[in-house]
Design a protein around this motif. Structure first.
Motif, PDB file in Angstrom:
ATOM      1  N   SER A  67      74.573  52.380  66.100  1.00 31.19           N
ATOM      2  CA  SER A  67      74.686  53.023  64.746  1.00 31.19           C
ATOM      3  C   SER A  67      73.019  53.480  63.709  1.00 31.19           C
ATOM      4  O   SER A  67      73.093  54.023  62.981  1.00 31.19           O
ATOM      5  CB  SER A  67      75.857  52.794  64.279  1.00 31.19           C
ATOM      6  N   GLY A  68      71.901  52.602  64.801  1.00 27.06           N
ATOM      7  CA  GLY A  68      70.733  52.455  63.774  1.00 27.06           C
ATOM      8  C   GLY A  68      70.257  53.399  63.476  1.00 27.06           C
ATOM      9  O   GLY A  68      70.057  54.734  64.749  1.00 27.06           O
ATOM     10  N   GLU A  69      69.173  53.925  63.092  1.00 30.39           N
ATOM     11  CA  GLU A  69      68.574  54.665  63.510  1.00 30.39           C
ATOM     12  C   GLU A  69      66.664  54.628  62.773  1.00 30.39           C
ATOM     13  O   GLU A  69      66.067  53.956  62.906  1.00 30.39           O
ATOM     14  CB  GLU A  69      69.097  55.774  61.747  1.00 30.39           C
ATOM     15  N   ILE A  70      66.263  54.954  64.480  1.00 29.28           N
ATOM     16  CA  ILE A  70      65.230  55.023  64.182  1.00 29.28           C
ATOM     17  C   ILE A  70      64.242  56.237  64.341  1.00 29.28           C
ATOM     18  O   ILE A  70      63.991  57.314  64.434  1.00 29.28           O
ATOM     19  CB  ILE A  70      64.498  54.837  65.846  1.00 29.28           C
ATOM     20  N   ARG A  71      62.862  56.613  63.111  1.00 31.60           N
ATOM     21  CA  ARG A  71      61.851  57.164  63.408  1.00 31.60           C
ATOM     22  C   ARG A  71      60.564  56.640  63.012  1.00 31.60           C
ATOM     23  O   ARG A  71      59.788  55.838  63.594  1.00 31.60           O
ATOM     24  CB  ARG A  71      61.865  58.152  61.482  1.00 31.60           C
ATOM     25  N   VAL A  72      59.816  58.056  63.941  1.00 32.88           N
ATOM     26  CA  VAL A  72      58.321  57.563  64.032  1.00 32.88           C
ATOM     27  C   VAL A  72      57.471  58.452  62.301  1.00 32.88           C
ATOM     28  O   VAL A  72      57.719  59.189  62.479  1.00 32.88           O
ATOM     29  CB  VAL A  72      57.631  58.244  65.108  1.00 32.88           C
ATOM     30  N   PHE A  73      56.534  58.018  62.416  1.00 31.52           N
ATOM     31  CA  PHE A  73      55.443  58.506  61.247  1.00 31.52           C
ATOM     32  C   PHE A  73      54.062  58.511  61.115  1.00 31.52           C
ATOM     33  O   PHE A  73      54.080  57.475  61.440  1.00 31.52           O
ATOM     34  CB  PHE A  73      56.319  57.883  59.895  1.00 31.52           C
ATOM     35  N   LEU A  87      69.670  60.371  59.937  1.00 32.09           N
ATOM     36  CA  LEU A  87      68.535  60.920  60.191  1.00 32.09           C
ATOM     37  C   LEU A  87      67.936  61.450  60.883  1.00 32.09           C
ATOM     38  O   LEU A  87      68.522  61.691  62.364  1.00 32.09           O
ATOM     39  CB  LEU A  87      67.963  59.237  59.534  1.00 32.09           C
ATOM     40  N   PRO A  88      67.324  62.902  60.476  1.00 29.47           N
ATOM     41  CA  PRO A  88      66.305  63.421  62.159  1.00 29.47           C
ATOM     42  C   PRO A  88      65.771  62.876  62.517  1.00 29.47           C
ATOM     43  O   PRO A  88      65.319  61.899  63.064  1.00 29.47           O
ATOM     44  CB  PRO A  88      65.900  64.296  61.189  1.00 29.47           C
ATOM     45  N   ASP A  89      65.765  63.275  64.260  1.00 33.31           N
ATOM     46  CA  ASP A  89      65.042  62.421  65.789  1.00 33.31           C
ATOM     47  C   ASP A  89      63.731  62.435  65.738  1.00 33.31           C
ATOM     48  O   ASP A  89      63.119  62.622  66.843  1.00 33.31           O
ATOM     49  CB  ASP A  89      66.146  62.122  66.562  1.00 33.31           C
ATOM     50  N   ASP A  90      63.190  64.110  65.046  1.00 27.26           N
ATOM     51  CA  ASP A  90      61.692  64.311  65.551  1.00 27.26           C
ATOM     52  C   ASP A  90      61.858  63.485  64.600  1.00 27.26           C
ATOM     53  O   ASP A  90      61.558  62.457  63.756  1.00 27.26           O
ATOM     54  CB  ASP A  90      61.455  65.320  64.492  1.00 27.26           C
ATOM     55  N   VAL A 100      58.943  61.058  73.032  1.00 27.65           N
ATOM     56  CA  VAL A 100      58.743  60.400  72.224  1.00 27.65           C
ATOM     57  C   VAL A 100      59.997  60.336  71.362  1.00 27.65           C
ATOM     58  O   VAL A 100      61.236  59.590  71.290  1.00 27.65           O
ATOM     59  CB  VAL A 100      58.005  59.780  71.100  1.00 27.65           C
ATOM     60  N   VAL A 101      60.673  61.877  71.286  1.00 26.08           N
ATOM     61  CA  VAL A 101      61.443  61.997  70.512  1.00 26.08           C
ATOM     62  C   VAL A 101      62.945  61.692  71.164  1.00 26.08           C
ATOM     63  O   VAL A 101      64.444  61.106  71.107  1.00 26.08           O
ATOM     64  CB  VAL A 101      61.362  63.762  70.104  1.00 26.08           C
ATOM     65  N   GLY A 102      62.746  62.840  72.932  1.00 28.81           N
ATOM     66  CA  GLY A 102      63.519  61.623  74.006  1.00 28.81           C
ATOM     67  C   GLY A 102      64.586  60.153  74.071  1.00 28.81           C
ATOM     68  O   GLY A 102      65.205  59.688  73.802  1.00 28.81           O
ATOM     69  N   ALA A 103      63.368  59.468  73.712  1.00 29.99           N
ATOM     70  CA  ALA A 103      63.560  58.468  73.580  1.00 29.99           C
ATOM     71  C   ALA A 103      64.504  57.508  72.470  1.00 29.99           C
ATOM     72  O   ALA A 103      65.183  56.869  72.068  1.00 29.99           O
ATOM     73  CB  ALA A 103      62.203  57.245  73.570  1.00 29.99           C
ATOM     74  N   ILE A 104      64.213  58.377  71.051  1.00 26.31           N
ATOM     75  CA  ILE A 104      65.022  58.099  69.861  1.00 26.31           C
ATOM     76  C   ILE A 104      65.987  58.692  70.169  1.00 26.31           C
ATOM     77  O   ILE A 104      67.075  58.342  69.967  1.00 26.31           O
ATOM     78  CB  ILE A 104      63.642  58.934  68.493  1.00 26.31           C
ATOM     79  N   ARG A 105      66.012  59.932  70.887  1.00 21.39           N
ATOM     80  CA  ARG A 105      67.542  60.596  71.402  1.00 21.39           C
ATOM     81  C   ARG A 105      68.476  59.690  72.060  1.00 21.39           C
ATOM     82  O   ARG A 105      69.385  59.155  71.840  1.00 21.39           O
ATOM     83  CB  ARG A 105      67.285  61.548  71.494  1.00 21.39           C
ATOM     84  N   ASP A 106      67.807  59.161  72.819  1.00 30.73           N
ATOM     85  CA  ASP A 106      68.530  58.240  74.370  1.00 30.73           C
ATOM     86  C   ASP A 106      69.247  57.183  72.570  1.00 30.73           C
ATOM     87  O   ASP A 106      69.859  56.616  73.660  1.00 30.73           O
ATOM     88  CB  ASP A 106      67.536  58.098  74.353  1.00 30.73           C
ATOM     89  N   ALA A 107      67.634  56.068  72.533  1.00 32.00           N
ATOM     90  CA  ALA A 107      67.963  55.191  71.750  1.00 32.00           C
ATOM     91  C   ALA A 107      69.581  55.364  70.526  1.00 32.00           C
ATOM     92  O   ALA A 107      70.278  54.191  70.237  1.00 32.00           O
ATOM     93  CB  ALA A 107      67.271  54.604  70.337  1.00 32.00           C
ATOM     94  N   ASN A 132      60.051  57.364  51.003  1.00 34.20           N
ATOM     95  CA  ASN A 132      60.287  58.785  51.300  1.00 34.20           C
ATOM     96  C   ASN A 132      61.448  59.219  51.996  1.00 34.20           C
ATOM     97  O   ASN A 132      61.608  60.339  51.898  1.00 34.20           O
ATOM     98  CB  ASN A 132      59.264  59.732  50.748  1.00 34.20           C
ATOM     99  N   LEU A 133      61.880  58.973  52.995  1.00 37.70           N
ATOM    100  CA  LEU A 133      62.389  59.503  54.013  1.00 37.70           C
ATOM    101  C   LEU A 133      64.022  59.008  53.467  1.00 37.70           C
ATOM    102  O   LEU A 133      64.682  59.948  54.678  1.00 37.70           O
ATOM    103  CB  LEU A 133      61.943  59.053  55.597  1.00 37.70           C
ATOM    104  N   LYS A 134      64.031  58.240  53.248  1.00 36.58           N
ATOM    105  CA  LYS A 134      65.106  58.186  52.761  1.00 36.58           C
ATOM    106  C   LYS A 134      66.326  57.348  54.190  1.00 36.58           C
ATOM    107  O   LYS A 134      67.540  57.565  54.239  1.00 36.58           O
ATOM    108  CB  LYS A 134      66.588  59.729  51.741  1.00 36.58           C
ATOM    109  N   MET A 135      65.174  57.162  54.344  1.00 35.61           N
ATOM    110  CA  MET A 135      66.409  56.101  55.203  1.00 35.61           C
ATOM    111  C   MET A 135      66.929  54.250  55.298  1.00 35.61           C
ATOM    112  O   MET A 135      67.493  53.994  55.662  1.00 35.61           O
ATOM    113  CB  MET A 135      65.050  55.041  56.549  1.00 35.61           C
ATOM    114  N   ASP A 136      66.504  54.257  53.388  1.00 35.14           N
ATOM    115  CA  ASP A 136      67.618  53.016  52.972  1.00 35.14           C
ATOM    116  C   ASP A 136      69.045  53.365  52.994  1.00 35.14           C
ATOM    117  O   ASP A 136      69.541  52.621  52.009  1.00 35.14           O
ATOM    118  CB  ASP A 136      66.544  52.640  52.622  1.00 35.14           C
ATOM    119  N   HIS A 137      68.753  55.062  53.377  1.00 38.21           N
ATOM    120  CA  HIS A 137      70.445  55.197  52.905  1.00 38.21           C
ATOM    121  C   HIS A 137      71.510  56.194  53.904  1.00 38.21           C
ATOM    122  O   HIS A 137      72.374  55.689  53.817  1.00 38.21           O
ATOM    123  CB  HIS A 137      70.292  56.846  52.546  1.00 38.21           C
ATOM    124  N   THR A 138      71.247  54.475  55.285  1.00 33.98           N
ATOM    125  CA  THR A 138      71.580  54.500  56.185  1.00 33.98           C
ATOM    126  C   THR A 138      72.799  53.569  55.884  1.00 33.98           C
ATOM    127  O   THR A 138      72.597  52.483  55.168  1.00 33.98           O
ATOM    128  CB  THR A 138      71.237  53.933  57.179  1.00 33.98           C
TER     129      THR A 138
END
Length: 153
Positions: free
Chosen positions: A33-39, A145-148, A21-28, A59-65
């Protein structure tokens, strides 16, 4: 934004599946320029998982992109709930129907206990849309944002 329930086995995914999953996020994120996270958390603290996804998103400040193009895939494993929250930049482009279709795909995989495969599919679909509308620019793009995967309680 959308939500549905899914069936769950005892353990959500293995270390290897999490790496997939993390690899898919990093590849994406090499294509957009978009950011993808999984919680992932055990229980949804709110009645509506979409509301919880929005809360986690902020809370993850994803709206700060810069381009407001972050996307959060939210999973409450023991409550059997999922939601996807896209920031205003991407949501304005794709609308609610896109998120609903992605949730259906995710649920199809989750019902087969293929959690990582479902998440990777959705990450790739979201990445494709983000790449079209928010392409990666080598001179200006940075990983905002972090990719983890974020694990809650």
């Amino acid at each position: 934004m959308a939500f549905f329930s899914f069936l769950k086995k005892n353990r959500f995914f293995t270390h290897e599946e999490a790496e997939k999953v993390v690899g898919a996020i990093r590849d994406a994120e090499t294509k957009t320029s978009g950011e993808i996270r999984v919680f992932v958390e055990s229980h949804c603290r709110l009645v509506n998982p979409v509301d919880r996804a929005a809360e986690v998103f902020w809370n993850l400040k994803m709206d700060h992109t810069v381009e407001r193009n972050g996307v959060l895939v939210y999973v409450a494993s023991k409550d059997h709930q999922v939601a996807i929250w896209g920031d205003e930049g991407i949501h304005r482009i794709v609308g609610s129907e896109f998120w609903t279709e992605e949730i259906k795909k995710l649920m199809h995989h989750f019902r087969q206990n293929a959690y990582a495969d479902g998440l990777v599919l959705v990450i790739n679909d979201v990445a494709g849309i983000l790449e079209t509308h928010f392409p990666y620019r080598a001179t200006t793009d940075k990983n905002e944002l972090p990719d983890d995967i974020v694990f809650g309680n």
